[in-house]
Scaffold this active site. Structure first.
Site, PDB file in Angstrom:
ATOM      1  N   ARG A   1      51.434  28.055  18.346  1.00 49.15           N
ATOM      2  CA  ARG A   1      50.625  28.198  17.137  1.00 49.15           C
ATOM      3  C   ARG A   1      49.222  28.684  17.457  1.00 49.15           C
ATOM      4  O   ARG A   1      48.656  29.485  16.704  1.00 49.15           O
ATOM      5  CB  ARG A   1      50.578  26.872  16.374  1.00 49.15           C
ATOM      6  CG  ARG A   1      49.925  26.994  14.994  1.00 49.15           C
ATOM      7  CD  ARG A   1      50.089  25.736  14.184  1.00 49.15           C
ATOM      8  NE  ARG A   1      49.406  24.594  14.797  1.00 49.15           N
ATOM      9  CZ  ARG A   1      49.483  23.343  14.322  1.00 49.15           C
ATOM     10  NH1 ARG A   1      50.225  23.094  13.258  1.00 49.15           N
ATOM     11  NH2 ARG A   1      48.853  22.356  14.917  1.00 49.15           N
TER      12      ARG A   1
ATOM     13  N   LYS B   1      45.134  27.893  12.042  1.00 50.53           N
ATOM     14  CA  LYS B   1      44.306  26.693  12.141  1.00 50.53           C
ATOM     15  C   LYS B   1      42.855  27.132  12.376  1.00 50.53           C
ATOM     16  O   LYS B   1      42.251  26.900  13.426  1.00 50.53           O
ATOM     17  CB  LYS B   1      44.816  25.779  13.250  1.00 50.53           C
ATOM     18  CG  LYS B   1      44.474  24.310  13.022  1.00 50.53           C
ATOM     19  CD  LYS B   1      45.305  23.413  13.912  1.00 50.53           C
ATOM     20  CE  LYS B   1      44.924  21.949  13.764  1.00 50.53           C
ATOM     21  NZ  LYS B   1      45.203  21.406  12.427  1.00 50.53           N
TER      22      LYS B   1
ATOM     23  N   GLU C   1      49.061  21.425  -0.125  1.00 48.67           N
ATOM     24  CA  GLU C   1      48.870  20.517   1.013  1.00 48.67           C
ATOM     25  C   GLU C   1      47.939  19.383   0.627  1.00 48.67           C
ATOM     26  O   GLU C   1      47.168  19.498  -0.322  1.00 48.67           O
ATOM     27  CB  GLU C   1      48.228  21.249   2.210  1.00 48.67           C
ATOM     28  CG  GLU C   1      49.145  22.104   3.027  1.00 48.67           C
ATOM     29  CD  GLU C   1      48.485  22.538   4.331  1.00 48.67           C
ATOM     30  OE1 GLU C   1      47.414  22.005   4.661  1.00 48.67           O
ATOM     31  OE2 GLU C   1      49.048  23.400   5.008  1.00 48.67           O
TER      32      GLU C   1
END
Length: 464
Positions: free
Chosen positions: A84, A186, A222
């Protein structure tokens, strides 16, 4: 035994705590990362014109090292974080970090700070890899130099009140990210945008913010720091990855375990906010929050309790307390759940398990006899208890229970070894807590180095 720092582990919170060392390496725009090395933990120098300070060109990861019951240090699926962080780097025009390079750096830092890993069931060593644009950049453009750094901190629970169902507010004033933006990376900017909404939510008495889709506010996206799940019947639902949702490592683990170990029907699709209000169970997942139940959601000034007449929230709490060997407190929560639903035989069995751990064998025997007479106890639990008695060399009692099972027609349908039987007996009832127990008890897959281990979903439970 792994040696530990002199820290008050029972009072440990989720926050910054200086450790011994951190990793640092640099790269130019061509993507060639230098060898990197450990340096003492401390402050760093950076240009006021750096790309990260001026244009937010930075990303990070989050993972934990834990002290296992077998006196080893373990990492949970670190290869997922490695993949990721590479994707996130590419999205923000930064040099990708090779997986092997990332893993080596993580292990170097974890080994050098291994004495900062909290004792078993006392927390974890949070590991924070960060990548940012270092070079001065006045015009809007990618930086020409980059820094990769990893620091650590021993941490306790993410939510300061410990184990309790969360009280969320579904925001009508803020969105987390925009469609086709960087929500699936992220990126540091994704989190700065949530600071004000969370501050306002906590001032109003809520634990966190539930964000809705920017292009359709009927749909859930989320929780501020986590992915969200809904259980209804035998279906486990979570929002699909549309490009604005982070593909969490814990999220991926929950989906795989729920399907392969629990036999649930998994659905990744658009999740209506109104469906959460009538769910059997709602929980959020993430490296920091782990797996945490949701007890209430407020929307448009109206509060909706999740399955308010269910004993599951109390069982959620009891299960995790039991996993942390806090059996006396777990029993209190199981008893509260029992008052809500006296017919849930699994609660009785979990109370028995806690008392076995507390070595209250006389009480356990009386309880098993009573439940056996009322035919309110599983054959697997009685079989497990008979093995326990035999292992304690109480042969007369042990064979009494074992012989009782032999005389039962149902016994021949129980094709379990003692280890399998105990595993089933100890599994939590709730889906979220069940998955947590499976992930935390999975066996390690060795990676280079004598101490730090990586935990894989594919390995057998109970050996870390």
């Amino acid at each position: 035994m792994l040696k530990k720092q002199n820290i008050d582990w029972d009072s440990l919170e989720f926050g910054v705590y200086p450790t011994r060392s951190m990793w640092k390496s640099t790269s130019n725009s061509s993507g060639d990362w230098d060898n990197g090395k450990l340096i003492p933990y401390g402050n760093i120098e950076i240009s006021p014109a750096s790309g990260v300070l001026n244009y937010g060109q930075g990303i990070f990861e989050g993972m934990k090292a834990h002290h296992s019951s077998k006196d080893r240090a373990v990492l949970f699926r670190p290869n997922m974080n490695a993949k990721r962080i590479s994707r996130s780097c590419k999205r923000l025009c930064m040099p990708a970090i090779p997986e092997d390079y990332f893993m080596n750096a993580i292990l170097e830092v974890a080994r050098d700070n291994i004495d900062f890993i909290p004792p078993y069931n006392k927390g974890g060593l949070y590991i924070r890899p960060v990548v940012w644009g270092t070079a001065p950049t006045l015009g809007v453009a990618p930086a020409s130099e980059y820094t990769f750094m990893i620091y650590t901190a021993p941490v306790g629970p993410y939510f300061k009140d410990g184990i309790k169902p969360l009280n969320l507010i579904a925001s009508q004033s803020y969105h987390r990210v925009a469609p086709k933006g960087i929500g699936n990376a992220k990126a540091i900017g994704n989190y700065s945008s949530t600071l004000l909404p969370v501050k306002e939510a906590k001032a109003a008495g809520f634990d966190e913010v539930l964000y809705l889709r920017a292009d359709n506010e009927e749909l859930v996206e989320e929780v501020g720091s986590a992915n969200i799940f809904m259980l209804k019947g035998d279906q486990l639902v979570t929002p699909r990855l549309t490009g604005s949702i982070l593909d969490g490592v814990t999220r991926d683990s929950v989906l795989k375990l729920a399907k392969d170990r629990l036999g649930l029907e998994i659905k990744e699709h658009d999740l209506l906010l109104e469906d959460l209000f009538t769910a059997d169970e709602v929980f959020c997942t993430g490296t920091a929050v782990v797996i945490t139940p949701v007890g209430c959601i407020t929307y448009d000034k109206k509060s909706y309790k999740i399955n308010p007449n269910s004993e599951l929230p109390l069982i959620n709490i009891a299960n995790i307390l039991s996993l942390k060997d806090k059996n006396k407190l777990a029993i209190k929560y199981y008893e509260k759940a029992k008052r809500i639903n006296p017919n849930n035989q699994h609660i009785d069995e979990n109370i028995i398990v806690c008392n076995v751990r507390l070595k209250n064998f006389e009480w356990v025997e009386k309880k098993i006899l009573n439940l056996q007479n009322e035919e309110k106890i599983s054959h697997e639990l009685i079989l497990s208890y008979s093995y326990l008695l035999l292992n304690r060399k109480e042969f007369e009692k042990g064979f009494k229970y074992f012989d009782a099972r032999l005389k039962s027609d149902e016994f021949f349908n129980v094709e379990l070894t003692i280890n399998e039987s105990m595993e089933r007996m100890l599994l939590p009832i709730s889906v979220g807590r069940t998955i947590l127990s499976l992930t935390t008890r999975a066996a390690p897959r060795p990676v280079p180095g004598p101490i730090i281990k990586a935990v894989s979903l594919n390995d057998s439970p109970g050996t870390i």
